[in-house]
Design an enzyme around this catalytic site. Structure first.
Site, PDB file in Angstrom:
ATOM      1  CB  CYS A  22      -1.030   0.027   1.120  1.00 47.40           C
ATOM      2  SG  CYS A  22      -0.866  -1.167   2.417  1.00 47.40           S
ATOM      3  CD  GLN A  37      -0.338  -8.709  -0.086  1.00 48.24           C
ATOM      4  OE1 GLN A  37       0.024  -7.595  -0.445  1.00 48.24           O
ATOM      5  NE2 GLN A  37      -0.859  -8.952   1.099  1.00 48.24           N
TER       6      GLN A  37
END
Length: 642
Positions: free
Chosen positions: A324, A371
């Site tokens: 992020c 991910q």
RNA sequence: GCUGCUGUAGCUCAGUGGUAGAGCGCGUCCUUGGUAAGGACGAGGUCAUGGGUUCAACCCCCAUCAGCAGCUCCA
């Protein structure tokens, strides 16, 4: 899928399920969460089986006290598949002693001891338990007293007496023959907290009859064959090596093929969904994680820093535990307009997390993982609609693979906990928004406090693995904190600067965990498009190697993963080898095929069913299977031309 | 991280205080074959790693690493 016109009628979908819908495959033991689930949905206290299991736990405790007179008793409840009892022991019990213990238990059963209940006033109870030198029970009795109990319940059978709510059988003689077995011994913290002493927990299996016990054991053995670690080895998906390190899988060629195909699928789905791909580095200066709050809130899960110290630089670098912050920096790389929102940045981001040594397990819990990540930046009024789209994305995958063993958790903060950042009113607002989305879509979910990310609430897809563990398979998080921290903004319609909301989402979770889930779910039988080998050609004898090689060359030209079994073996052996490795399509070729330009096509998912097909037609069908990502591993899925 | 168990050939496992075995797999040869194991021969092991005990350790002891089951954790 047409995103603009999608009706989002997931309430009518069979895809999303609740905890109660989990059918529960064979499980030897249960984790804390499963116990919670089991309690809400399984046996009630009045059930005979509940009383049987509870009684067996007392019978076992009596037997353990015979061989370890100094044992201190903890808790000994019935659980799914059986029972356990926790002991504080001077000398550990090993499973080598199970035979002895079981014999003693059988003797106690043969003695047909009556179970008798007694209520004692609190003061008398405490004296009694202190007399018997049972400090753990004393502690618990004091707790019960504090909670306002005036008298406590005890059960006695033969020489054994235990503070216990019950209920139990009438007498030990009621236990059916051979209906139980001691299963394993494991550590468990007193009252579930790692600050407390570690007790020895002995698990037993118990069923209504010997036949039920046998059936359970057989089912469990069968389940072990489906374990992704076993399948991963058999199919050449991944391996671990001591020299590389714990929790760091090496993906073998077959496994990498499957990953590549999954990524291709996700790329297409996300491209249609308006996502843009980005790429970010694996290591990053500490400053970024001070800014994001990871160093104050996530440090225990991060690998320790690499310290660079020379004349140019004095800096800590960290392996990234999340993508992020990097995506936020990409957002911040230039001024943003409301016209760009929602801005969807996607990456197959590799992150590293320092899992404590006992936590790693196959591909399920690893220290390095990839991910299926994305961060979506958007204006307040876009949040609900976008969360719905993200959930729709989940549905695409979950329906496609027919994944069912999961439940949806709305993960909220524990209001009094220190581990969350951000203002309380913003938390409440975010939690409300996410809850409303789930309600509007009529998706069944369970709320749990204390499971949120440190920056916002989550919608987690909790999957259940074959052997009964539960892990988060996919997550969607609503983040109202990071935009503030990173100073992210966009220029709105009215020329004002505004903060975007951020959605973190990973419908496929990580490659590692998703593939472990998929391997077990499909029992290693991939559909043609996803399989490491699309088709293997088996010549009936060396005479037809030439024909077989020509077919293979043509398939390879067509970018099919086609193999040729050149082995000097009989056809039977070649078929066995191919079927063992769950190869979805076999082309058997011999003289008849060579003359007619055909192949004898055998499909894994349809047992022995086979068909003689002209090679050109077979190739065409394979193209259709591949291009349409047909889930031909499910026997009920129609395959064109079959 | 904690408790218990385990670590012998590529895989599954047997075994002994006197430096190792099976089946499968692998290689070569024979067999030239039509849908779940044809035959013969052969190669492969520092018995997880490092210490210690012993005349002698794969075996006993300790530590480390890794795996398994569970607990805890998974912010």
């Amino acid at each position: 899928m047409n995103w603009e016109n999608s009706t989002l009628d997931m309430g009518r979908s069979e895809t999303f399920r609740t905890a109660r819908d989990l059918s529960g495959p064979a499980r030897g033991t249960t984790s804390g969460r499963h116990e919670r689930m089991a309690k809400s949905s399984k046996l009630s206290k009045d059930d005979w089986l509940y009383r049987l299991r509870h009684s067996l736990s007392h019978i076992m405790a009596q037997a353990v006290l015979e061989i370890r007179p100094g044992a201190r008793l903890g808790f000994g409840p019935p659980v799914e598949n059986g029972f356990y009892y926790d002991f504080l022991l001077d000398e550990p019990v090993s499973d080598a002693e199970f035979l002895d213990l079981e014999q003693r238990m059988r003797r106690i059963i043969a003695e047909n001891q009556k179970f008798e209940r007694a209520l004692r006033p609190v003061a008398e109870s405490l004296c009694f338990l202190e007399d018997r030198r049972q400090p753990l029970k004393v502690e618990y009795a004091q707790d019960l007293a504090r909670r306002g109990e005036s008298s406590l319940s005890f059960y006695r059978n033969g020489p054994f007496e235990d503070m216990c709510e019950g209920p139990h059988l009438e007498s030990t003689g009621e236990v059916p023959e051979n209906c139980f077995r001691l299963d394993s011994v494991a550590g468990a913290y007193w009252r579930g907290s790692e600050k407390n002493a570690m007790l020895s927990r002995i698990y037993g299996l118990a069923f209504p009859s010997a036949a039920d016990l046998q059936r359970f054991l057989e089912r469990r053995d069968l389940a072990k064959e489906r374990d992704h670690r076993k399948l991963g080895q058999l199919l050449g998906i991944f391996t671990f090596d001591d020299d590389v390190g714990r929790g760091l899988p090496l993906w073998l060629p077959n496994g990498t093929t499957v990953r590549d195909e999954l990524e291709a699928l996700a790329r297409e789905v996300e491209f249609r969904g308006g996502y843009q791909r980005v790429t970010t580095p694996h290591i990053t200066k500490g400053g970024l994680y001070r800014l994001s709050g990871h160093l104050s809130h996530y440090k225990d899960s991060m690998f320790p820093p690499m310290h660079i110290s020379d004349e140019d630089e004095d800096e800590d670098y960290y392996l990234k535990p999340m993508n992020c912050p990097h995506h936020h920096k990409i957002y911040a790389s230039r001024p943003r307009s409301y016209r760009e929102l929602p801005l969807r940045l996607a990456e197959f981001g590799v992150v590293y997390r320092y899992e404590r040594s006992g936590q790693c397990a196959g591909l399920l819990r690893v220290r390095g993982m990839c991910q299926n990540d994305s961060h979506i930046y958007l204006a307040n009024e876009q949040v609900k609609e976008e969360v719905k789209r993200v959930l729709e994305l989940h549905r695409v995958y979950y329906e496609m693979f027919r994944l069912k063993d999961y439940w949806i958790r709305l993960s909220l903060r524990a209001p009094d906990s220190e581990k969350y950042v951000g203002q309380a009113d913003l938390w409440e607002l975010s939690e409300k928004v996410v809850r409303e989305v789930l309600q509007e879509l009529a998706i069944p979910f369970v709320e749990e406090l204390g499971e949120a990310a440190f920056y916002g609430p989550k919608i987690d897809f909790q999957m259940q693995t074959l052997l009964g563990r539960e892990e988060t398979a996919a997550t969607t998080q609503l983040d109202f904190v990071m935009a503030e921290r990173f100073g992210l903004e966009f220029t709105d319609r009215d020329g004002q600067k505004r903060r975007p909301y951020i959605i973190h989402r990973a419908p496929l979770g990580t490659h590692e965990r998703f593939l472990s889930y998929l391997l077990e779910h499909l029992n290693g039988a991939f559909p043609t498009w996803l399989a490491p080998v699309h088709v293997r050609i088996l010549p009936v004898s060396e005479k037809f190697l030439g024909y077989a090689a020509r077919l293979r060359a043509e398939l390879v030209q067509d970018l099919f993963r086609a193999e040729l079994d050149e082995g000097n073996e009989r056809l039977n052996k070649k078929v066995l080898e191919a079927v063992t490795h769950k190869i979805p399509n076999l082309f058997v070729v011999g003289g008849r095929d060579q003359e007619g330009g055909t192949v004898s096509w055998r499909r894994y998912c349809r047992g022995n069913e086979q068909k003689v097909v002209r090679f050109e037609d077979a190739r065409g069908i394979l193209r259709t299977l591949r291009a349409g990502r047909v889930m031909d591993n499910f026997p009920d899925v129609a395959v064109p031309g079959w």
